[in-house]
Structures are given as structure tokens and as C-alpha cells.
Design a protein around this motif. Structure first.
Motif, PDB file in Angstrom:
ATOM      1  N   ASP A   6      -9.842  14.976 -14.458  1.00  0.00           N
ATOM      2  CA  ASP A   6      -9.089  14.745 -15.693  1.00  0.00           C
ATOM      3  C   ASP A   6      -7.775  14.029 -15.412  1.00  0.00           C
ATOM      4  OD1 ASP A   6      -8.446  15.323 -18.609  1.00  0.00           O
ATOM      5  OD2 ASP A   6      -6.806  16.403 -17.617  1.00  0.00           O
ATOM      6  N   LEU A   7      -7.100  14.441 -14.348  1.00  0.00           N
ATOM      7  CA  LEU A   7      -5.817  13.832 -13.982  1.00  0.00           C
ATOM      8  C   LEU A   7      -5.997  12.361 -13.624  1.00  0.00           C
ATOM      9  CD1 LEU A   7      -2.798  14.300 -13.434  1.00  0.00           C
ATOM     10  CD2 LEU A   7      -3.423  15.049 -11.126  1.00  0.00           C
ATOM     11  N   LEU A   8      -7.027  12.062 -12.873  1.00  0.00           N
ATOM     12  CA  LEU A   8      -7.286  10.672 -12.482  1.00  0.00           C
ATOM     13  C   LEU A   8      -7.622   9.797 -13.679  1.00  0.00           C
ATOM     14  CD1 LEU A   8      -9.414  11.314  -9.257  1.00  0.00           C
ATOM     15  CD2 LEU A   8      -7.072  10.429  -9.349  1.00  0.00           C
ATOM     16  N   ALA A   9      -8.234  10.390 -14.698  1.00  0.00           N
ATOM     17  CA  ALA A   9      -8.631   9.629 -15.886  1.00  0.00           C
ATOM     18  C   ALA A   9      -7.443   9.264 -16.769  1.00  0.00           C
ATOM     19  CB  ALA A   9      -9.659  10.429 -16.687  1.00  0.00           C
ATOM     20  N   ARG A  10      -6.373  10.078 -16.725  1.00  0.00           N
ATOM     21  CA  ARG A  10      -5.271   9.865 -17.662  1.00  0.00           C
ATOM     22  C   ARG A  10      -3.973   9.386 -17.019  1.00  0.00           C
ATOM     23  NH1 ARG A  10      -1.960  14.436 -17.428  1.00  0.00           N
ATOM     24  NH2 ARG A  10      -2.943  16.294 -16.522  1.00  0.00           N
ATOM     25  N   LYS A  11      -3.935   9.310 -15.701  1.00  0.00           N
ATOM     26  CA  LYS A  11      -2.682   8.932 -15.050  1.00  0.00           C
ATOM     27  C   LYS A  11      -2.952   7.989 -13.886  1.00  0.00           C
ATOM     28  CE  LYS A  11       1.646  11.236 -13.726  1.00  0.00           C
ATOM     29  NZ  LYS A  11       2.326  12.553 -13.566  1.00  0.00           N
ATOM     30  N   SER A  12      -2.064   7.031 -13.673  1.00  0.00           N
ATOM     31  CA  SER A  12      -2.237   6.045 -12.601  1.00  0.00           C
ATOM     32  C   SER A  12      -1.446   6.451 -11.360  1.00  0.00           C
ATOM     33  CB  SER A  12      -1.765   4.663 -13.072  1.00  0.00           C
ATOM     34  OG  SER A  12      -2.561   4.201 -14.136  1.00  0.00           O
ATOM     35  N   PHE A  13      -2.060   6.227 -10.201  1.00  0.00           N
ATOM     36  CA  PHE A  13      -1.416   6.529  -8.919  1.00  0.00           C
ATOM     37  C   PHE A  13      -1.575   5.353  -7.963  1.00  0.00           C
ATOM     38  CE2 PHE A  13      -2.721  10.622 -10.731  1.00  0.00           C
ATOM     39  CZ  PHE A  13      -1.513  11.297 -10.707  1.00  0.00           C
ATOM     40  N   ASP A  14      -0.647   5.280  -7.004  1.00  0.00           N
ATOM     41  CA  ASP A  14      -0.711   4.243  -5.976  1.00  0.00           C
ATOM     42  C   ASP A  14      -1.388   4.736  -4.707  1.00  0.00           C
ATOM     43  OD1 ASP A  14       0.814   2.208  -7.435  1.00  0.00           O
ATOM     44  OD2 ASP A  14       2.525   3.559  -7.164  1.00  0.00           O
ATOM     45  N   VAL A  15      -1.248   6.034  -4.420  1.00  0.00           N
ATOM     46  CA  VAL A  15      -1.776   6.585  -3.176  1.00  0.00           C
ATOM     47  C   VAL A  15      -2.002   8.084  -3.350  1.00  0.00           C
ATOM     48  CG1 VAL A  15       0.511   7.067  -2.185  1.00  0.00           C
ATOM     49  CG2 VAL A  15      -1.438   6.630  -0.653  1.00  0.00           C
ATOM     50  N   VAL A  16      -2.944   8.626  -2.576  1.00  0.00           N
ATOM     51  CA  VAL A  16      -3.223  10.064  -2.610  1.00  0.00           C
ATOM     52  C   VAL A  16      -2.870  10.655  -1.250  1.00  0.00           C
ATOM     53  CG1 VAL A  16      -4.967  11.856  -2.974  1.00  0.00           C
ATOM     54  CG2 VAL A  16      -5.104   9.700  -4.247  1.00  0.00           C
ATOM     55  N   HIS A  17      -2.021  11.680  -1.261  1.00  0.00           N
ATOM     56  CA  HIS A  17      -1.607  12.398  -0.053  1.00  0.00           C
ATOM     57  C   HIS A  17      -2.314  13.748  -0.071  1.00  0.00           C
ATOM     58  CE1 HIS A  17       1.620  13.955   2.840  1.00  0.00           C
ATOM     59  NE2 HIS A  17       1.025  15.075   2.418  1.00  0.00           N
ATOM     60  N   VAL A  18      -3.149  14.008   0.926  1.00  0.00           N
ATOM     61  CA  VAL A  18      -3.939  15.236   0.997  1.00  0.00           C
ATOM     62  C   VAL A  18      -3.391  16.114   2.113  1.00  0.00           C
ATOM     63  CG1 VAL A  18      -6.237  16.223   1.332  1.00  0.00           C
ATOM     64  CG2 VAL A  18      -5.975  14.031   0.148  1.00  0.00           C
ATOM     65  N   PHE A  30       6.190   8.532   6.192  1.00  0.00           N
ATOM     66  CA  PHE A  30       5.092   8.584   5.226  1.00  0.00           C
ATOM     67  C   PHE A  30       5.105   7.372   4.301  1.00  0.00           C
ATOM     68  CE2 PHE A  30       4.510  13.183   6.169  1.00  0.00           C
ATOM     69  CZ  PHE A  30       3.147  13.149   6.365  1.00  0.00           C
ATOM     70  N   GLU A  31       6.285   6.899   3.915  1.00  0.00           N
ATOM     71  CA  GLU A  31       6.367   5.693   3.093  1.00  0.00           C
ATOM     72  C   GLU A  31       5.640   4.530   3.769  1.00  0.00           C
ATOM     73  OE1 GLU A  31      10.366   4.608   2.332  1.00  0.00           O
ATOM     74  OE2 GLU A  31      10.708   6.195   0.852  1.00  0.00           O
ATOM     75  N   THR A  32       5.917   4.358   5.047  1.00  0.00           N
ATOM     76  CA  THR A  32       5.271   3.289   5.808  1.00  0.00           C
ATOM     77  C   THR A  32       3.754   3.468   5.834  1.00  0.00           C
ATOM     78  OG1 THR A  32       7.249   3.078   7.192  1.00  0.00           O
ATOM     79  CG2 THR A  32       5.204   2.122   8.041  1.00  0.00           C
ATOM     80  N   VAL A  33       3.321   4.709   6.063  1.00  0.00           N
ATOM     81  CA  VAL A  33       1.896   5.009   6.108  1.00  0.00           C
ATOM     82  C   VAL A  33       1.227   4.712   4.769  1.00  0.00           C
ATOM     83  CG1 VAL A  33       0.212   6.892   6.295  1.00  0.00           C
ATOM     84  CG2 VAL A  33       2.078   6.731   7.945  1.00  0.00           C
ATOM     85  N   TYR A  34       1.838   5.117   3.676  1.00  0.00           N
ATOM     86  CA  TYR A  34       1.260   4.888   2.346  1.00  0.00           C
ATOM     87  C   TYR A  34       1.057   3.392   2.094  1.00  0.00           C
ATOM     88  CZ  TYR A  34       2.809   9.698   1.328  1.00  0.00           C
ATOM     89  OH  TYR A  34       3.028  11.054   1.329  1.00  0.00           O
ATOM     90  N   ARG A  35       2.068   2.608   2.409  1.00  0.00           N
ATOM     91  CA  ARG A  35       1.976   1.173   2.134  1.00  0.00           C
ATOM     92  C   ARG A  35       0.907   0.515   3.028  1.00  0.00           C
ATOM     93  NH1 ARG A  35       5.806   0.356  -1.502  1.00  0.00           N
ATOM     94  NH2 ARG A  35       7.683   1.646  -1.448  1.00  0.00           N
ATOM     95  N   GLU A  36       0.809   0.988   4.247  1.00  0.00           N
ATOM     96  CA  GLU A  36      -0.228   0.465   5.141  1.00  0.00           C
ATOM     97  C   GLU A  36      -1.621   0.847   4.633  1.00  0.00           C
ATOM     98  OE1 GLU A  36      -1.469   0.667   9.874  1.00  0.00           O
ATOM     99  OE2 GLU A  36       0.500   1.381   9.223  1.00  0.00           O
ATOM    100  N   ALA A  37      -1.754   2.093   4.135  1.00  0.00           N
ATOM    101  CA  ALA A  37      -3.042   2.534   3.607  1.00  0.00           C
ATOM    102  C   ALA A  37      -3.436   1.733   2.371  1.00  0.00           C
ATOM    103  CB  ALA A  37      -2.983   4.030   3.280  1.00  0.00           C
TER     104      ALA A  37
END
Length: 402
Positions: free
Chosen positions: A105-117, A395-402
């Protein structure tokens, strides 16, 4: 929060609501969220809520928190049913249809740039984010879970438990390797964990992002070394975690009596939640039980040294770098200080047998100059290498690389 024109919309998937900060697991998740937000990023956290009703307002200052009620307590019937499954038991405990539905439901209604698990236990949910929205996914391996299970299996008793534990170790080894290979990036806590993960998944993309220390725990530069009560030792942690339980029992039953026999003024204080009843019964025999304390720095500074007698586990022990930040000398096993860039005799003392561990504790209790030397160099190491702000930047660097 800082103004960040390159702000990311981050979806963080957590196996627990990381508040209150009662253990290293919660501290590790909370501080990444906090410092990413302070750098101007927008974090939405979807968390399994294992302690409903807990006030998490301090966490909600830094993220949009969505809580899904769930219990992952160990259960003998559930463990027996798991014998007929291919999934590791420790992973199956985090299966939640309600969480999966909330995520969709969250993925359907909101936009994200990256997922951190956070943690291998939530890795399946990260893969769902890629399948549904083609989002880049990053796995934070706070520990290499297969290492913990393997070390538990080595010491498990009686024999039926050891057979079951070895089966679980094989399952989780295979599972960890398969899922890590499917992530855009995996972030280990230590170089040792990076090597272990690559051994399980040679094609995985793995980097190292060390954990940090909260700024409030650092004593000021130039401050006097800790001056606790003579003979005072502190052992702290969250004792609902199996490796910490083992370490506590080993120290109080096998090591501390040796310390007392060599230095009769020795006193042990145990700090943390869920202290086993058999240990609490030793209260008064040179042992003080404090349980959970709201102000860790104030409590720990009453003692001359910290002991970390871990014999199993993985990742990085925050309690050691926290002691470094507070200028409290440490005696640890090799496993306890694994992954921290510290050296025996320079930043702390290391011992792996009962006799040697006791001897190193007595040595520190009776040698003020050694305590001062270790605490000064350890404080400098923690200040230069282990800060949450540095981790968030990585983590910022990692997100952008991912």
C-alpha cells in the motif's frame, strides 16, 4: 533538519521500532535514521512493532513512522513446524502478512528514491520493493546472521539442540548468500563481515559502513580519565540477545571468581535489561544488579573498567566504542572486539581464556597508568573513526551509487 537541495526520499524497512534505546540493535537503526534526517533527507520507516504502546515520539522527530504489530518470540511449536520448511527459523519469525500488505500500500501511494533494509530478517521485503516499483535496494547487515547461528551451534547442548542448530546454520548460510547477491548494495559493519558475506555471495556488491557513537557519550577532550570506585567492574548490554546471555553467564560463573581470588576488592555491576534469573540470584556476592538505566554515561563512569566476554556473535560491539568514548578502559575477547580497529595493549586488553581474561582484569584494576594510557588512545580512535555523522554520510554515497 538541514536544508538539502539533493534530499532523497528514503524508505527504511526495520524489524523493530528502534525506540527506546535499550540495546545496540535499536541504537544502530535509530542513529542512522536520525542522522540521515539531520542531513536533510526524508525518511519513511515501516517497522514491525514488537512492543505495542511504547511512545516513540523521539524517533518520529526524524521520520514518518508506520508501525505494524508483530511478535517474533521464540516458540517450540513454531520451531518444530519449521523442520518441514526450507526457510531458516530466525527468518520465518519475521513473516508478517500485515507488514507485506502495508508495504504494498505504501509503495502504491508514495514515491521513494531508495530502500534501506535493516537486517537480513527484512531482506524479503526489500526484494518486494524492487518487484513492485523497480526501486534500488540497500541491505544493512548489522551482523552476518549465519556467523551468529554457526557459533551458537558449536556450543549448543544437549545433542538434539545441536543437531537442530547445525541444520539452521546450513539453511541461513544458503539464505544469506542468495539474498545478498540480489541486492544492489550490501553494507557490512566491519571488514571481517564484508569478507564473510563475499564468501557466502561472491557476486554481491559489499561495502563497509562502521557503526558510530552518539555525540552525547563523548567526554570532552582533555577531561580526566574515569575514576570509579576501587575494584569496580561493569558488564553492560541487552541480555535478551543470546550472545550477551552466554557472555554474562561465562563471566559471572567462570571468570569473576578468579578475579576475586586474585583481587579481593573486586566488585561487579551488571547493567541492562532481561538479566537471567540465575544471575540475579548472585546479587550480593560481590555482584550488583542494576538492570536498565536511563543514563548510561552517568552509570558507567562510576566504574574503573568495562568487560566484554563475548564468545559468539558478529558485527561490531557498540558497547566497546561507547566505552572508548567515555574513556572507560576495556577488557574483551577477540570475538568481542572483532571489527573495531583497535590493538591489544594500545586501545584495550584482549584475552580469550578464563584465566587470561581474569588476569587482564586484575592487571587493569591495579594499574592506574595503564588505565589512563588505554583510555586516552581509545577515546581518540572513537572520535576519529566511529561517529554516526560519518556513517550517515557514507550511506548517502551508497544510496546514490545503488
Amino acid at each position: 533538519r538541514a536544508l538539502n537541495t539533493n534530499a532523497l526520499n528514503i524508505l527504511q524497512l526495520s524489524p523493530q521500532v528502534p525506540f527506546p534505546l535499550l540495546d545496540g540493535g535499536k541504537v544502530g537503526i535509530f542513529n542512522i535514521t536520525k542522522h540521515l534526517a539531520q542531513r536533510g533527507h526524508n525518511v519513511t520507516m515501516l517497522a514491525l512493532d514488537r512492543t505495542p504502546g511504547v511512545d516513540a515520539k523521539p524517533l518520529e522527530e526524524f521520520c514518518d513512522l508506520i508501525r505494524i504489530r508483530h511478535s517474533n518470540r521464540n516458540s517450540v511449536p513454531r520451531a518444530l513446524v519449521n523442520l518441514f520448511s526450507e526457510d531458516p527459523y530466525n527468518i520465518s519469525k519475521y513473516d508478517s502478512p500485515a507488514y507485506a500488505e502495508a508495504l504494498s500500500d505504501l509503495l502504491a501511494r508514495k514515491s521513494f528514491d531508495v530502500v534501506h533494509v535493516d537486517h537480513l530478517h527484512m531482506a524479503r521485503y526489500g526484494l518486494s520493493c524492487r518487484q513492485q516499483r523497480q526501486l534500488p535496494i540497500v541491505l544493512r547487515e548489522h551482523n552476518i546472521e549465519s556467523v551468529i547461528v554457526e557459533r551458537f551451534a558449536e556450543n549448543a547442548r544437549p545433542a538434539p539442540l545441536q543437531v537442530w542448530a547445525r541444520m539452521q546454520a546450513r539453511r541461513i548460510r544458503d539464505y544469506e548468500g542468495r539474498l545478498a547477491a540480489r541486492y544492489d548494495m550490501c553494507c557490512a559493519v566491519t571488514q571481517e563481515d564484508k569478507k564473510r558475506l563475499l564468501n557466502l555471495a561472491p557476486t554481491a556488491r559489499v561495502c563497509v559502513v562502521p557503526a558510530g557513537v552518539d555525540e552525547s557519550l563523548f567526554v570532552p577532550e582533555g577531561a580526566e580519565e574515569v575514576d570509579g570506585m576501587p575494584g569496580s567492574i561493569v558488564l553492560f548490554g541487552s541480555f535478551d540477545w543470546l550472545p550477551n546471555q552466554d557472555a554474562l553467564r561465562w563471566f559471572v560463573k567462570s571468570i569473576f571468581p578468579l578475579v576475586v581470588s586474585q583481587y579481593s576488592e573486586s566488585r561487579l555491576t551488571i547493567v541492562g535489561k532481561d538479566i537471567p534469573g540465575e544471575v540475579q540470584e548472585l546479587r550480593g556476592k560481590g555482584i550488583t544488579i542494576r538492570g536498565f538505566v536511563p543514563d548510561l554515561r552517568h552509570e558507567l563512569r562510576k566504574h574503573l573498567l568495562t568487560v566484554v566476554p563475548l564468545r559468539m556473535g558478529g558485527g561490531m560491539r557498540l558497547k566497546i566504542v561507547e566505552s572508548f568514548a567515555m574513556r572507560i578502559p576495556v577488557v574483551s575477547t577477540s570475538i568481542g572486539c572483532e571489527g573495531i580497529e583497535c590493538r591489544d595493549g594500545e586501545h584495550l586488553l584482549i584475552a580469550d581464556t578464563e584465566e587470561k581474561f581474569a588476569a587482564q582484569v586484575v592487571r587493569l584494576l591495579t594499574d592506574r597508568r595503564l588505565r589512563e594510557k588505554l583510555s586516552r588512545s581509545a577515546w581518540t580512535l572513537a572520535r576519529e573513526r566511529y561517529r554516526w555523522e560519518t556513517a550517515a554520510e557514507s550511506f548517502e554515497t551508497v544510496y546514490r551509487e545503488a
